[in-house]
Design a protein around this motif. Structure first.
Motif, short mmCIF file in Angstrom:
data_model
loop_
_atom_site.label_atom_id
_atom_site.label_comp_id
_atom_site.label_asym_id
_atom_site.label_seq_id
_atom_site.Cartn_x
_atom_site.Cartn_y
_atom_site.Cartn_z
N ASP A 262 -4.34 1.21 7.16
CA ASP A 262 -3.17 0.35 6.93
C ASP A 262 -1.85 1.11 7.10
O ASP A 262 -0.82 0.68 6.62
N GLN A 263 -1.90 2.24 7.79
CA GLN A 263 -0.66 2.97 8.02
C GLN A 263 0.21 2.34 9.11
O GLN A 263 1.36 2.70 9.27
N TYR B 96 -1.65 -7.23 17.83
CA TYR B 96 -1.29 -6.89 16.46
C TYR B 96 -2.37 -5.98 15.87
O TYR B 96 -3.55 -6.10 16.22
N PHE C 19 -2.25 9.27 8.72
CA PHE C 19 -3.01 9.16 7.48
C PHE C 19 -4.45 8.77 7.77
O PHE C 19 -4.79 8.35 8.88
N THR D 34 0.42 4.02 1.35
CA THR D 34 0.51 4.60 2.70
C THR D 34 1.69 4.02 3.46
O THR D 34 2.45 4.75 4.10
N LEU D 35 1.84 2.70 3.36
CA LEU D 35 2.92 2.04 4.08
C LEU D 35 4.28 2.52 3.57
O LEU D 35 5.22 2.72 4.34
N ILE E 184 10.92 -2.35 5.56
CA ILE E 184 9.54 -2.04 5.14
C ILE E 184 9.08 -2.95 4.00
O ILE E 184 8.08 -3.66 4.14
N PHE F 161 -0.06 -15.24 9.10
CA PHE F 161 -1.32 -15.46 9.82
C PHE F 161 -1.35 -14.65 11.10
O PHE F 161 -2.35 -14.04 11.45
N ARG F 162 -0.21 -14.66 11.82
CA ARG F 162 -0.16 -13.91 13.07
C ARG F 162 -0.35 -12.40 12.82
O ARG F 162 -0.96 -11.71 13.60
N TRP F 163 0.16 -11.93 11.70
CA TRP F 163 0.06 -10.50 11.39
C TRP F 163 -1.28 -10.13 10.77
O TRP F 163 -1.51 -8.96 10.47
N GLY F 164 -2.12 -11.13 10.52
CA GLY F 164 -3.42 -10.85 9.91
C GLY F 164 -3.30 -10.41 8.46
O GLY F 164 -4.18 -9.74 7.95
N PRO G 58 9.04 -7.17 4.64
CA PRO G 58 7.93 -7.63 5.50
C PRO G 58 6.56 -7.30 4.91
O PRO G 58 5.64 -8.11 5.02
N ALA G 59 6.42 -6.16 4.26
CA ALA G 59 5.12 -5.80 3.71
C ALA G 59 4.74 -6.72 2.56
O ALA G 59 3.56 -6.96 2.32
N PRO H 259 1.72 -4.06 9.80
CA PRO H 259 0.96 -5.19 10.32
C PRO H 259 1.82 -6.24 11.01
O PRO H 259 1.31 -7.03 11.80
N TRP H 260 3.12 -6.26 10.71
CA TRP H 260 3.98 -7.29 11.29
C TRP H 260 4.56 -6.89 12.64
O TRP H 260 5.36 -7.60 13.21
N HIS I 235 -4.14 -5.88 13.25
CA HIS I 235 -5.36 -6.40 12.61
C HIS I 235 -6.43 -6.79 13.63
O HIS I 235 -7.57 -7.02 13.26
N GLU J 189 -5.90 6.29 6.11
CA GLU J 189 -6.01 4.84 5.91
C GLU J 189 -5.61 4.09 7.17
O GLU J 189 -4.64 4.44 7.83
N SER K 69 0.83 -1.20 0.00
CA SER K 69 0.00 0.00 0.00
C SER K 69 0.87 1.25 0.00
O SER K 69 1.90 1.31 0.67
#
Lengths: 294, 269
Positions: free
Chosen positions: B99-100, B146, B95, A185-186, A204, A288-291, A207-208, B103-104, B148, B97, A183
């Motif tokens: 998803d900023q 986390y 932001f 944004t990320l 970044i 999975f853990r990170w969704g 992992p993303a 997630p990890w 999510h 969004e 994304s």
């Protein structure tokens, strides 16, 4: 605001009396399922049941056919598998195959990583990788074996070449897809932290893009495995010790059909083991853990 | 709500950010779009400056330029007298969004990473600071969750805590509450003001909601589109109005609405 007060102020609101503490009227929120239902809910149990049914059909049909050369029965095959396992031959053959496989796999994944990092760096690099993957992704690796034999001779180098080729393209394709689906944004967040260059890639981008990278690892492992067995069937012996594919080919020539089945069974078994020992835990502890995948 | 305790810090009038005659353009497949033309404004320490305008008026581009993600084609943007050339941790951004967040990483990990990755902080120190600010946004019970597993409002809180913990010169907010449900949005607005009173940061806030601008800003710049230009500046006097239902509040809202949409009746909403 106090509810009582509200009731006096207006008759628009009416409150209902609910008593969940009275055992006579209370409804159980959750009820336990009976034992057999709980066992049936386990997917492994259901799958084992299906396998047992298939083995039974196999056994019955083989007995009816009564021709061990064409189709040995399930029990005979299991016996052949256990014998080959006991004699140590299956294990040593598998070891040869897995050694070549791991070399080719690591080589291919490394090459894909280098290409992908190069491709994120520049648009032309991305275009190059995109063109190469779309060309070579449809060309089966095994089709290059004749050419490899011509270039590298009869031996492990030829097989390695084909293996690296088999791993490289699906891996690069998935990694690149992963990078391009991150994304925006990320990306901005990473830039905002002042990350540049390799730190940005490793902290970044990788992992993303990890869900796609894991998919790439799985798909390319399957490609490598299949390609290697196929290559060994065509040409699997170097300095007297062949791999699993060669074992299958040899036993077919000796008309030991039960052993052929045992070899095929080993190929399946190793594939499933690898999936469950390596990729499942990897996925469970990451995406999975990170969704990032559900 | 009340904005009674406004601007004890802004009195000093120290200029933090200075946007000088800036023009912004960006490239799409077929066009070179002019997002903002010849725009100037100043941001003082402790300001809560709101850029208010309809969608597509270039206000977000302006924020991106301040963040350093977009280079002005003309003019310059100065942060404490130094020209902005790239993105950096001295301008932290929230932001719209969800998803900023990375997630990890866990909630705590996200804030800690922001502090360690952006440079100077050691891990121990970063963890202390992160815990402190996460506590301030009411997330002390979720440090190891986390992203999510969090609700939208909670994710935005983490993003705000992350920004505050970085102790930036300015906090940039790009419609951070636009994707939230109405109840959560209202709560978050109140909490943001509460945090501002508590910590006293400088903020540049982008929104298309007039009531949000009036609630959160002490100064509002009205940006009109095609191409983006600043139409007016509204100074929000803390004693002007009490709440959203107030007649004075509605009057000002209407004025702002008319100013913004006067020329663009054709694109009317």
């Amino acid at each position: 605001m106090d509810v009582e007060e509200l009731l006096i102020e207006s008759d628009l609101i009416r409150e209902f009396q609910i008593d969940n503490h009275d055992p006579a009227t209370a409804i159980e929120a959750a009820r336990p399922l009976p034992l057999w239902r709980r066992i049936w809910e386990i997917s492994a149990v259901r799958k084992l049941f299906l396998l047992a049914v298939m083995a039974l059909i196999w056994q019955l049909y083989a007995i009816k056919l009564g021709n061990t050369l064409v189709l040995p029965s399930f029990t005979v095959t299991v016996q052949a598998f256990l014998d080959a396992l006991k004699s140590g031959e299956l294990i040593s053959r598998s070891a040869v195959t897995l050694k070549v496989l791991s070399m080719g796999y690591i080589g291919g994944v490394t090459a894909a990583a280098v290409l992908s990092v190069f491709a994120i760096g520049s648009r032309l690099g991305a275009d190059l990788l995109d063109t190469l993957t779309s060309m070579f992704n449809v060309l089966p690796a095994i089709a290059l074996l004749p050419l490899a034999l011509l270039w590298f001779g009869l031996g492990t180098p030829s097989i390695l070449f084909v293996l690296i080729y088999a791993v490289l393209w699906p891996m690069a394709l998935n990694t690149l897809a992963g990078f391009s689906s991150i994304s925006p944004t990320l990306r901005l967040v990473g830039r905002n932290y002042g990350l540049r260059g390799l730190r940005y890639v490793f902290l970044i981008l990788i992992p993303a893009a990890f869900p796609s990278i894991v998919t790439g690892l799985k798909v390319s492992w399957a490609f490598a495995w299949r390609t290697l067995i196929a290559a060994e069937l065509v040409f699997g012996v170097s300095s007297g010790s062949g791999g699993l594919g060669w074992f299958i080919y040899e036993r077919k020539n000796q008309l030991e059909t039960a052993d052929v089945f045992a070899g095929l069974f080993t190929v399946i078994l190793i594939g499933i083991l690898f999936e469950n020992i390596v990729f499942r835990p990897l996925e469970r502890n990451t995406v999975f853990r990170w969704g990032m995948r559900s | 709500m009340s904005i009674a305790s406004i601007d004890s810090t802004a009195e000093q009038k120290k200029v933090i950010l200075s946007v000088e005659d800036v023009t912004l353009e960006y490239l799409t497949q077929a066009h070179l779009v002019t997002a903002i033309v010849h725009t100037s404004f100043k941001l003082f320490a402790g300001d809560r400056l709101v850029l208010l305008g309809p969608s597509g008026c270039g206000k977000s581009s302006l924020l991106k330029a301040v963040a350093g993600h977009l280079k002005p084609t003309a003019g310059r943007i100065l942060l404490n007298g130094k020209q902005i050339r790239s993105a950096g941790p001295d301008r932290a951004m929230v932001f719209q969004e969800f998803d900023q967040l990375l997630p990890w990483k866990t909630v705590l990990g996200n804030v800690v990473f922001a502090l360690t990755a952006s440079g100077n902080m050691k891990r121990k120190e970063a963890e202390l600071a992160a815990t402190h600010y996460l506590h301030k946004v009411g997330l002390n019970g979720f440090l190891h969750a986390y992203p999510h597993t969090l609700s939208g409002g909670m994710k935005q809180r983490v993003a705000i805590a992350r920004c505050l913990a970085m102790r930036p010169e300015i906090i940039l907010m790009d419609e951070p509450f636009a994707a939230l449900d109405a109840l959560t949005r209202q709560k978050m607005q109140d909490e943001l003001l509460e945090l501002w009173r508590d910590i006293g940061f400088t903020m540049l806030f982008v929104t298309h909601s007039i009531s949000e601008a009036l609630l959160l800003g002490n100064r509002i710049l009205l940006v009109s589109p095609h191409p983006g230009q600043i139409r007016a500046e509204v100074t929000v006097d803390p004693n002007t109005f009490g709440s959203e239902g107030d007649t004075r509040f509605r009057e000002i809202s209407e004025r702002i609405h008319n100013t913004l949409f006067r020329d663009i009746a054709d694109y009317s909403i």
